[in-house]
Design a protein around this motif. Structure first.
Motif, PDB file in Angstrom:
ATOM      1  N   LYS A  78      13.064  -5.455   7.655  1.00  0.00           N
ATOM      2  CA  LYS A  78      13.557  -6.245   6.534  1.00  0.00           C
ATOM      3  C   LYS A  78      13.283  -5.532   5.213  1.00  0.00           C
ATOM      4  O   LYS A  78      14.105  -5.549   4.288  1.00  0.00           O
ATOM      5  N   LEU A  79      12.121  -4.865   5.114  1.00  0.00           N
ATOM      6  CA  LEU A  79      11.764  -4.161   3.885  1.00  0.00           C
ATOM      7  C   LEU A  79      12.647  -2.944   3.672  1.00  0.00           C
ATOM      8  O   LEU A  79      13.024  -2.621   2.539  1.00  0.00           O
ATOM      9  N   ILE A  80      12.975  -2.240   4.759  1.00  0.00           N
ATOM     10  CA  ILE A  80      13.848  -1.063   4.645  1.00  0.00           C
ATOM     11  C   ILE A  80      15.211  -1.460   4.089  1.00  0.00           C
ATOM     12  O   ILE A  80      15.720  -0.852   3.136  1.00  0.00           O
ATOM     13  N   TYR A  81      15.805  -2.487   4.661  1.00  0.00           N
ATOM     14  CA  TYR A  81      17.117  -2.947   4.184  1.00  0.00           C
ATOM     15  C   TYR A  81      17.026  -3.482   2.756  1.00  0.00           C
ATOM     16  O   TYR A  81      17.960  -3.312   1.965  1.00  0.00           O
ATOM     17  N   ALA A  82      15.927  -4.124   2.418  1.00  0.00           N
ATOM     18  CA  ALA A  82      15.788  -4.704   1.084  1.00  0.00           C
ATOM     19  C   ALA A  82      15.727  -3.638  -0.002  1.00  0.00           C
ATOM     20  O   ALA A  82      16.030  -3.916  -1.163  1.00  0.00           O
ATOM     21  N   LEU A  83      15.361  -2.408   0.344  1.00  0.00           N
ATOM     22  CA  LEU A  83      15.290  -1.315  -0.626  1.00  0.00           C
ATOM     23  C   LEU A  83      16.626  -0.616  -0.825  1.00  0.00           C
ATOM     24  O   LEU A  83      16.779   0.165  -1.767  1.00  0.00           O
ATOM     25  N   ALA A  84      17.607  -0.883   0.045  1.00  0.00           N
ATOM     26  CA  ALA A  84      18.788  -0.029   0.137  1.00  0.00           C
ATOM     27  C   ALA A  84      20.024  -0.619  -0.541  1.00  0.00           C
ATOM     28  O   ALA A  84      20.198  -1.830  -0.637  1.00  0.00           O
ATOM     29  N   ASP A  85      20.899   0.303  -0.983  1.00  0.00           N
ATOM     30  CA  ASP A  85      22.228  -0.069  -1.479  1.00  0.00           C
ATOM     31  C   ASP A  85      23.225  -0.163  -0.327  1.00  0.00           C
ATOM     32  O   ASP A  85      24.251  -0.836  -0.443  1.00  0.00           O
ATOM     33  N   ALA A  86      22.950   0.541   0.744  1.00  0.00           N
ATOM     34  CA  ALA A  86      23.786   0.521   1.943  1.00  0.00           C
ATOM     35  C   ALA A  86      22.934   1.003   3.105  1.00  0.00           C
ATOM     36  O   ALA A  86      21.874   1.599   2.904  1.00  0.00           O
ATOM     37  N   TYR A 106       0.869  -1.177   0.000  1.00  0.00           N
ATOM     38  CA  TYR A 106       0.000   0.000   0.000  1.00  0.00           C
ATOM     39  C   TYR A 106       0.907   1.227   0.000  1.00  0.00           C
ATOM     40  O   TYR A 106       1.865   1.291   0.776  1.00  0.00           O
ATOM     41  N   ALA A 107       0.623   2.177  -0.878  1.00  0.00           N
ATOM     42  CA  ALA A 107       1.560   3.277  -1.086  1.00  0.00           C
ATOM     43  C   ALA A 107       0.846   4.610  -1.198  1.00  0.00           C
ATOM     44  O   ALA A 107      -0.239   4.714  -1.773  1.00  0.00           O
ATOM     45  N   CYS A 108       1.500   5.638  -0.662  1.00  0.00           N
ATOM     46  CA  CYS A 108       1.051   7.019  -0.829  1.00  0.00           C
ATOM     47  C   CYS A 108       2.277   7.820  -1.233  1.00  0.00           C
ATOM     48  O   CYS A 108       3.233   7.934  -0.464  1.00  0.00           O
ATOM     49  N   GLY A 109       2.260   8.350  -2.446  1.00  0.00           N
ATOM     50  CA  GLY A 109       3.403   9.135  -2.907  1.00  0.00           C
ATOM     51  C   GLY A 109       3.939   8.642  -4.227  1.00  0.00           C
ATOM     52  O   GLY A 109       3.249   7.966  -5.001  1.00  0.00           O
ATOM     53  N   ASN A 110       5.200   8.957  -4.481  1.00  0.00           N
ATOM     54  CA  ASN A 110       5.839   8.708  -5.771  1.00  0.00           C
ATOM     55  C   ASN A 110       6.441   7.305  -5.833  1.00  0.00           C
ATOM     56  O   ASN A 110       7.496   7.039  -5.255  1.00  0.00           O
ATOM     57  N   LEU A 111       5.809   6.414  -6.575  1.00  0.00           N
ATOM     58  CA  LEU A 111       6.269   5.029  -6.666  1.00  0.00           C
ATOM     59  C   LEU A 111       7.595   4.890  -7.408  1.00  0.00           C
ATOM     60  O   LEU A 111       8.303   3.890  -7.249  1.00  0.00           O
ATOM     61  N   GLU A 112       7.956   5.887  -8.218  1.00  0.00           N
ATOM     62  CA  GLU A 112       9.225   5.823  -8.949  1.00  0.00           C
ATOM     63  C   GLU A 112      10.418   5.774  -7.994  1.00  0.00           C
ATOM     64  O   GLU A 112      11.488   5.285  -8.358  1.00  0.00           O
ATOM     65  N   LEU A 113      10.254   6.280  -6.780  1.00  0.00           N
ATOM     66  CA  LEU A 113      11.360   6.283  -5.817  1.00  0.00           C
ATOM     67  C   LEU A 113      11.787   4.866  -5.438  1.00  0.00           C
ATOM     68  O   LEU A 113      12.912   4.669  -4.969  1.00  0.00           O
ATOM     69  N   LEU A 114      10.915   3.891  -5.652  1.00  0.00           N
ATOM     70  CA  LEU A 114      11.251   2.506  -5.309  1.00  0.00           C
ATOM     71  C   LEU A 114      12.407   1.968  -6.137  1.00  0.00           C
ATOM     72  O   LEU A 114      13.042   0.986  -5.770  1.00  0.00           O
ATOM     73  N   HIS A 115      12.696   2.603  -7.261  1.00  0.00           N
ATOM     74  CA  HIS A 115      13.728   2.109  -8.164  1.00  0.00           C
ATOM     75  C   HIS A 115      14.979   2.986  -8.147  1.00  0.00           C
ATOM     76  O   HIS A 115      15.874   2.799  -8.978  1.00  0.00           O
ATOM     77  N   ALA A 116      15.060   3.930  -7.210  1.00  0.00           N
ATOM     78  CA  ALA A 116      16.194   4.855  -7.134  1.00  0.00           C
ATOM     79  C   ALA A 116      17.263   4.325  -6.181  1.00  0.00           C
ATOM     80  O   ALA A 116      16.976   3.496  -5.307  1.00  0.00           O
ATOM     81  N   PRO A 117      18.524   4.773  -6.321  1.00  0.00           N
ATOM     82  CA  PRO A 117      19.559   4.424  -5.331  1.00  0.00           C
ATOM     83  C   PRO A 117      19.114   4.885  -3.944  1.00  0.00           C
ATOM     84  O   PRO A 117      18.557   5.979  -3.802  1.00  0.00           O
ATOM     85  N   ALA A 118      19.349   4.056  -2.931  1.00  0.00           N
ATOM     86  CA  ALA A 118      18.821   4.385  -1.601  1.00  0.00           C
ATOM     87  C   ALA A 118      19.810   4.033  -0.499  1.00  0.00           C
ATOM     88  O   ALA A 118      20.536   3.045  -0.589  1.00  0.00           O
ATOM     89  N   LEU A 119      19.820   4.866   0.536  1.00  0.00           N
ATOM     90  CA  LEU A 119      20.571   4.631   1.767  1.00  0.00           C
ATOM     91  C   LEU A 119      19.574   4.447   2.900  1.00  0.00           C
ATOM     92  O   LEU A 119      18.760   5.336   3.161  1.00  0.00           O
ATOM     93  N   ALA A 120      19.625   3.305   3.566  1.00  0.00           N
ATOM     94  CA  ALA A 120      18.781   3.087   4.739  1.00  0.00           C
ATOM     95  C   ALA A 120      19.448   3.737   5.950  1.00  0.00           C
ATOM     96  O   ALA A 120      20.635   3.528   6.194  1.00  0.00           O
ATOM     97  N   VAL A 121      18.693   4.529   6.681  1.00  0.00           N
ATOM     98  CA  VAL A 121      19.186   5.136   7.923  1.00  0.00           C
ATOM     99  C   VAL A 121      18.231   4.732   9.035  1.00  0.00           C
ATOM    100  O   VAL A 121      17.030   5.000   8.959  1.00  0.00           O
ATOM    101  N   VAL A 180      26.291  -2.848   5.941  1.00  0.00           N
ATOM    102  CA  VAL A 180      25.771  -2.137   7.116  1.00  0.00           C
ATOM    103  C   VAL A 180      26.907  -1.340   7.746  1.00  0.00           C
ATOM    104  O   VAL A 180      27.984  -1.883   8.013  1.00  0.00           O
ATOM    105  N   HIS A 181      26.669  -0.060   7.970  1.00  0.00           N
ATOM    106  CA  HIS A 181      27.647   0.827   8.587  1.00  0.00           C
ATOM    107  C   HIS A 181      27.103   1.316   9.934  1.00  0.00           C
ATOM    108  O   HIS A 181      25.892   1.422  10.114  1.00  0.00           O
ATOM    109  N   VAL A 182      27.999   1.630  10.851  1.00  0.00           N
ATOM    110  CA  VAL A 182      27.598   2.219  12.131  1.00  0.00           C
ATOM    111  C   VAL A 182      28.441   3.470  12.384  1.00  0.00           C
ATOM    112  O   VAL A 182      29.564   3.584  11.900  1.00  0.00           O
ATOM    113  N   LEU A 183      27.877   4.395  13.136  1.00  0.00           N
ATOM    114  CA  LEU A 183      28.635   5.568  13.560  1.00  0.00           C
ATOM    115  C   LEU A 183      29.624   5.178  14.656  1.00  0.00           C
ATOM    116  O   LEU A 183      29.338   4.304  15.481  1.00  0.00           O
ATOM    117  N   SER A 184      30.762   5.819  14.664  1.00  0.00           N
ATOM    118  CA  SER A 184      31.696   5.673  15.792  1.00  0.00           C
ATOM    119  C   SER A 184      31.292   6.708  16.837  1.00  0.00           C
ATOM    120  O   SER A 184      31.846   7.804  16.894  1.00  0.00           O
TER     121      SER A 184
END
Length: 296
Positions: free
Chosen positions: A238-246, A124-139, A275-279
């Motif tokens: 799991k979905l957030i990480y699955a969308l991300a390049d890092a 279920y989505a609200c907004g721009n579905l094209e963003l699903l195919h863009a490079p992404a960083l999970a934070v 997966v990266h973490v802050l020091s």
């Protein structure tokens, strides 16, 4: 909003409670669980047919081919909720919420590639579905994060915007919301995979302008009226990480909490992205522990 495809309509009839105004269920018939639908989808694939064939003239023939694991009468009752489906779709469309299924072109390729049969049958989505195919960083990070680290999350969002990278997060208060708003304030884009009611989340004033501008997508694998549940929050990680390049973990407890669980799952079994973490010692004991498990 575009009407759901025939395949998506069939999946909605089988798996969605079709909640209406006020949270009333349209039917008392128990819908198929994720595991049940996965089994049914595998059978349909074996028969070389699509879910849409269950709502056309092929239904009776197809139902006779099902194993004893499926009660044909139950499936018939679910598939006969056409009027209730039209009411639900109209209700969602009035709130600018669309529904996409795994067979639709708009469905994220990364979910299919990475989650395979565990990919949600509906989004279920609200907004721009094209963003699903863009490079992404999970934070990601804890709700109770020190202000200094929230400022870092905001700055990361702005850096991602400058680089043309979408921020993918959970839209929850704390790190998630801050990183997304940091990107949006800098003219960038964000995806929020929500664990609370999509109807409520999409109506929040802080997201309104970005939704209108086409720079935000709010996404859920649960019905738009579904309320927050801890298990739902765990599943959306799991979905957030699955969308991300890092991915970047800004703060985390050690051994508990959704942030820790989601990050350790990536490091130890799923490996969807680095997966990266802050020091940052103030970010919680989980950051150093995640680095010990292989986070960068």
């Amino acid at each position: 909003m575009p009407a759901p495809s025939a395949n998506t309509q069939a999946v909605l009839l089988l798996t969605s409670p079709l909640l209406q105004e006020g949270g009333r269920a349209a039917s008392k018939e128990p819908v198929l669980s994720a595991a049940e639908y996965a089994q049914l989808a595998a059978h349909l694939q074996q028969e070389r047919v699509q879910p849409a064939d269950l709502i056309n003239g092929s239904r009776d023939t197809l139902l006779t081919t099902l194993s004893a694991a499926f009660a044909a009468e139950r499936l018939n009752r679910l598939l006969s909720r056409g009027f209730q489906l039209s009411q639900a779709v109209e209700h969602w469309a009035n709130r600018s919420i669309s529904v996409i299924g795994r067979a639709d072109a708009a469905y994220p390729r990364r979910f299919k590639q990475r989650l395979k049969r565990a990919a949600p049958p509906l989004l279920y989505a609200c907004g721009n579905l094209e963003l699903l195919h863009a490079p992404a960083l999970a934070v990601v990070g804890s709700r109770n994060t020190p202000e200094a680290l929230l400022q870092k999350a905001e700055a990361v969002g702005a850096l991602a915007a400058a680089a043309g990278v979408v921020i993918a997060s959970g839209a929850a208060k704390g790190v998630d919301e801050t990183a997304m708003l940091g990107s949006l304030a800098a003219g960038g884009c964000a995806i929020g995979v929500v664990a609370d009611s999509l109807e409520k989340m999409s109506a929040r004033p802080i997201w309104r302008q970005a939704l209108l501008d086409g720079r935000l997508l709010l996404l859920s694998s649960d019905a738009p009226s579904a309320r927050f549940q801890v298990w739902r929050a765990m599943a959306r990680n799991k979905l957030i990480y699955a969308l991300a390049d890092a991915a970047l973990v800004v703060s985390s407890a050690k051994g508990e909490g959704g942030t820790w669980t989601g990050a350790t799952e990536q490091l130890q079994s799923l490996h969807f992205c680095p997966v990266h973490v802050l020091s940052a010692p103030r970010g919680g004991l989980g950051l150093a522990a995640l680095a010990g498990l292989g986070a960068r």
